[in-house]
Scaffold this active site. Structure first.
Site, PDB file in Angstrom:
ATOM      1  N   GLY A   1       0.820  -1.209   0.000  1.00 15.17           N
ATOM      2  CA  GLY A   1       0.000   0.000   0.000  1.00 15.17           C
ATOM      3  C   GLY A   1       0.851   1.254   0.000  1.00 15.17           C
ATOM      4  O   GLY A   1       1.713   1.425   0.859  1.00 15.17           O
TER       5      GLY A   1
ATOM      6  N   GLY B   1      -0.361   4.407   0.218  1.00 17.87           N
ATOM      7  CA  GLY B   1      -1.096   5.555   0.761  1.00 17.87           C
ATOM      8  C   GLY B   1      -0.251   6.268   1.805  1.00 17.87           C
ATOM      9  O   GLY B   1       0.971   6.081   1.866  1.00 17.87           O
ATOM     10  N   PHE B   2      -0.883   7.061   2.645  1.00 21.47           N
ATOM     11  CA  PHE B   2      -0.120   7.814   3.640  1.00 21.47           C
ATOM     12  C   PHE B   2       0.666   6.882   4.565  1.00 21.47           C
ATOM     13  O   PHE B   2       1.853   7.103   4.812  1.00 21.47           O
ATOM     14  CB  PHE B   2      -1.061   8.683   4.490  1.00 21.47           C
ATOM     15  CG  PHE B   2      -1.548   9.898   3.772  1.00 21.47           C
ATOM     16  CD1 PHE B   2      -0.655  10.895   3.400  1.00 21.47           C
ATOM     17  CD2 PHE B   2      -2.880  10.061   3.468  1.00 21.47           C
ATOM     18  CE1 PHE B   2      -1.094  12.027   2.738  1.00 21.47           C
ATOM     19  CE2 PHE B   2      -3.326  11.193   2.793  1.00 21.47           C
ATOM     20  CZ  PHE B   2      -2.436  12.173   2.435  1.00 21.47           C
TER      21      PHE B   2
ATOM     22  N   GLU C   1     -18.245  17.716   2.267  1.00 26.26           N
ATOM     23  CA  GLU C   1     -17.449  18.385   1.242  1.00 26.26           C
ATOM     24  C   GLU C   1     -18.061  18.199  -0.141  1.00 26.26           C
ATOM     25  O   GLU C   1     -18.126  19.143  -0.940  1.00 26.26           O
ATOM     26  CB  GLU C   1     -16.005  17.860   1.295  1.00 26.26           C
ATOM     27  CG  GLU C   1     -15.258  18.423   2.504  1.00 26.26           C
ATOM     28  CD  GLU C   1     -13.971  17.683   2.849  1.00 26.26           C
ATOM     29  OE1 GLU C   1     -13.210  18.207   3.683  1.00 26.26           O
ATOM     30  OE2 GLU C   1     -13.712  16.601   2.299  1.00 26.26           O
TER      31      GLU C   1
ATOM     32  N   ASP D   1      -5.868   3.025   7.640  1.00 25.61           N
ATOM     33  CA  ASP D   1      -7.288   2.696   7.800  1.00 25.61           C
ATOM     34  C   ASP D   1      -7.553   1.221   8.055  1.00 25.61           C
ATOM     35  O   ASP D   1      -8.654   0.855   8.490  1.00 25.61           O
ATOM     36  CB  ASP D   1      -8.063   3.116   6.540  1.00 25.61           C
ATOM     37  CG  ASP D   1      -8.236   4.620   6.457  1.00 25.61           C
ATOM     38  OD1 ASP D   1      -7.838   5.314   7.403  1.00 25.61           O
ATOM     39  OD2 ASP D   1      -8.768   5.091   5.430  1.00 25.61           O
TER      40      ASP D   1
ATOM     41  N   ALA E   1      -6.076  10.969   7.685  1.00 27.41           N
ATOM     42  CA  ALA E   1      -4.749  10.981   7.087  1.00 27.41           C
ATOM     43  C   ALA E   1      -3.661  11.147   8.143  1.00 27.41           C
ATOM     44  O   ALA E   1      -2.622  10.471   8.104  1.00 27.41           O
ATOM     45  CB  ALA E   1      -4.663  12.107   6.054  1.00 27.41           C
TER      46      ALA E   1
END
Lengths: 439, 439
Positions: free
Chosen positions: A13, A15-16, A173, A302, A318
């Site tokens: 992964g 991601g962050f 949002e 997550d 995040a």
């Protein structure tokens, strides 16, 4: 660095969490391999801006290998892990597997959950990937095109009704962005419809919007949304989603565009670990983020269910993913130096949700901000964290343009033929002025 | 303006020809309706930059209704015309038709021609739409990813071989852009392969590159391409294209990425007109661009076969499409005023093709330019013509970034799952250093 004697770390992964884990291992004598099913790291907090045609995909996404090009002990590969064999220390991919790891960091994140109704996904796409964002953009823009072409006022109103399910930060949002499209972005572009007559409906099962925020900020967010004509339905459970709209218990909302921002479910990869999972499928990790009985496996982001000292859960944001990824990487470094492991401690840096132009709420612990100042804080923080100088420049240019003109630069309908969406590209039978025909 | 007494003009296609035809009708008491199967006008001369990951789709595309929002006598609709009934003055769409027109301007352009081998299209996509450009980008970037993962040096070289078929301006621009990616854009991003070892091969059936340009500029273009390591095969006819590469008569080139920039074929819509067509399917129009026996129907842009006074043909370039669209619109205006029609006269404004960073050729009639100065001319002209101020700003920012860093901002692999391309997302069996294994 490439010596085969160095321990091998596999990270799943980009991601962050995965990216910050890799960075925490910079300069350490290890062979690090990062796998992601995409070639890019995605700045997910701004994905809704791609969905609402304000930003381009490449403004919020950067090739992972480009981010990590300076770090010589890491190799990056495209690949989607399908299962893990914790005993044999192997990761299996769709085809093939890798040689056994010494350490494994799993950071494959989460996907949507339709609460047991996966068939809803076709009518109500969620927002996790660039493809998702482009699909939502496509549906929203096509809905206006279809409304312009439609003679029946009832059907026209269905095309001009947009439902967002879930009023967490993403839902808020999205609803705010859809309202801005309706109110400002396309005025004067149409001849038969008035985009400002579009209805944006935000549905939430809990009693207030932004349920994870302090109550005063939920109220502020509601006021700001209502000021943009967003209709809010709290304490409303969705009982059905289909081609024609959404049912909330007794109430039926006819709408051709529905977006899902409600449930989240951990990546299915976790199941193959044999570790304890929470009800959303997240791995319940030890205090050092390792998997029970497997100190060589960490879960971050997550996908991890992490407890604070007071028993509360670390949120799926995040900033938590960044801190967890860093902690997993640093723990491996401590192991190599023979130092004892330390427990992970989440530092809450606050939460921010933007609602529209100069409208936002910010929960910074002691300080609760809303309106223009929260929006400025949101702007600065998001630009600051955007990975890559180029992206920052491009995003600032796009935002400055959008702020000055209220228009959105990326209003392109791309992808498969429009007929596949069930919308006929029929011309109108006659060019009569439309507003006279409005109900 | 919407009075039903005003004559009705239907325009098919929102490319250069259609858009300039609409603009020529501004302020005239007409009901103008523009149909396009996309919601955006595409600045096609820069499409190859999207394919080569330098620009974003929205940098070169603008919603048509946004371009025309100030012109009150025009309505814009999504729709793809399937046939025309010139006797009943009707246009048929996939579903439904429009009320009879008084004037019709057909400007639906051209598509690829695979010279009777439509099955080649799956292995060698062409470049006409944003989807085409993103598909080519995807294939090129995936090829590097696959090479990085590949252990067999022969297969690795296949992944690193890129063939462009057709050395007209688009083919030359693509080959130059691919060479820049190989030489500069991704250096240091990979651990096992060296992108600069990629082979870019440009194939042309005629004896020289840029066959429509003066010979001295073809020579200059060849030198500039060869300086970037592009291998050129002129007088080479493609006899087969398949999953593993391209066959040129006796010679076989093993390559996993092939792009088609050779043949062009007019939109099939023209056939339903019953008018004379040339062998590429273009409508052979009268001197005023109208269809023989149908003074109320005009054809403009790539779909029209237009003769110059000396019997030569007007080329299929943007500047010709613009001039033809304007002429068709102005002819309708003259009709309404009772003025006589005038013949179309093409004014050749010169041709420009860019090859790479500070490399280009320009044929400006008396002046033949090449190298840095031709590139500057190309830059200024393309930015000047880009529709929309925002696009100009974004493109200049992207180009400045790319020029300073030699990197490309839009290197995202998006779209369907990678396995559908036949490339397995397998990890490498072992992390041995790659260069030692090179043949």
């Amino acid at each position: 660095m490439e010596s085969t004697k160095h321990p091998r770390v596999v990270i799943l992964g980009g991601g962050f969490a995965g990216l910050y884990a890799v960075r925490a291992l910079d300069g350490v004598p290890l062979r690090v391999t990062l796998f992601d099913r995409r070639n890019h790291h995605l700045f997910q907090p701004l994905l809704y801006q791609v969905a609402s045609a304000a930003l381009n995909p490449s403004d919020i996404a950067t090739p992972i290998r480009s981010i990590l090009r300076q770090q010589r002990n890491v190799s990056v590969f495209l690949g989607e892990a399908t299962s893990i064999d914790p005993v044999g220390r192997k990761v299996h991919f769709r085809r093939g597997s890798v040689e056994p790891y010494d350490y494994l960091i799993i950071a494959t994140g989460a996907t949507h959950s339709y609460f047991g109704h996966p068939e809803w996904s076709q009518w109500a796409p969620g927002l996790k990937t660039i493809e998702d964002a482009l699909e939502i953009r496509r549906r929203v823009l096509l809905a206006y095109e279809s409304a312009e072409r439609e003679d029946d006022p009832a059907i026209r109103q269905e095309f001009l009704t947009f439902v967002v399910i879930g009023a967490g930060p993403t839902g808020v949002e999205l609803a705010g962005a859809f309202a801005e499209i309706a109110l400002h972005a396309m005025n004067r572009d149409f001849r038969r419809i008035d985009p400002s007559q579009a209805k944006i409906i935000l549905v939430e099962g809990l009693p207030r919007v932004l349920p994870s925020y302090p109550e005063d900020l939920s109220d502020k967010a509601r006021l700001q949304l209502e000021g943009m004509n967003v209709r809010i339905r709290t304490s409303s459970m969705v009982t059905s989603v289909d081609a024609g709209g959404v049912t909330l218990g007794e109430e039926r909302i006819s709408a051709r565009t529905v977006v899902w921002a409600a449930g989240v479910q951990a990546s299915s990869l976790a199941r193959s670990l044999g570790a304890p999972l929470d009800k959303a499928g997240r791995v319940i990790v030890e205090s050092d983020l390792s998997v029970p009985d497997h100190p060589e496996i960490f879960v971050a982001g997550d996908l991890a269910s992490v407890s604070n000292e007071d028993g509360s859960k670390v949120p799926g944001v995040a900033s938590a993913a960044i801190q967890e990824g860093k902690h997993a990487g640093r723990t491996i470094r401590r192991d190599l130096r023979g130092q004892a492991r330390t427990p992970f401690r989440y530092r809450d840096k606050g939460s921010l949700a933007t609602i529209g132009r100069a409208a936002a709420v910010a929960d910074l612990g002691r300080f609760h901000l809303s309106g223009w100042i929260a929006w400025m804080a949101w702007l600065v923080i998001h630009i600051f964290f955007l990975i890559g100088f180029r992206n920052r420049v491009m995003v600032v240019t796009e935002w400055a343009w959008a702020y000055l003109t209220r228009r959105r630069g990326a209003r392109l309908i791309t992808g498969e033929s429009d007929s596949e969406l069930g919308i006929a590209p029929d011309p109108p039978p006659e060019m009569k002025p439309a507003r006279a025909a409005e109900p």
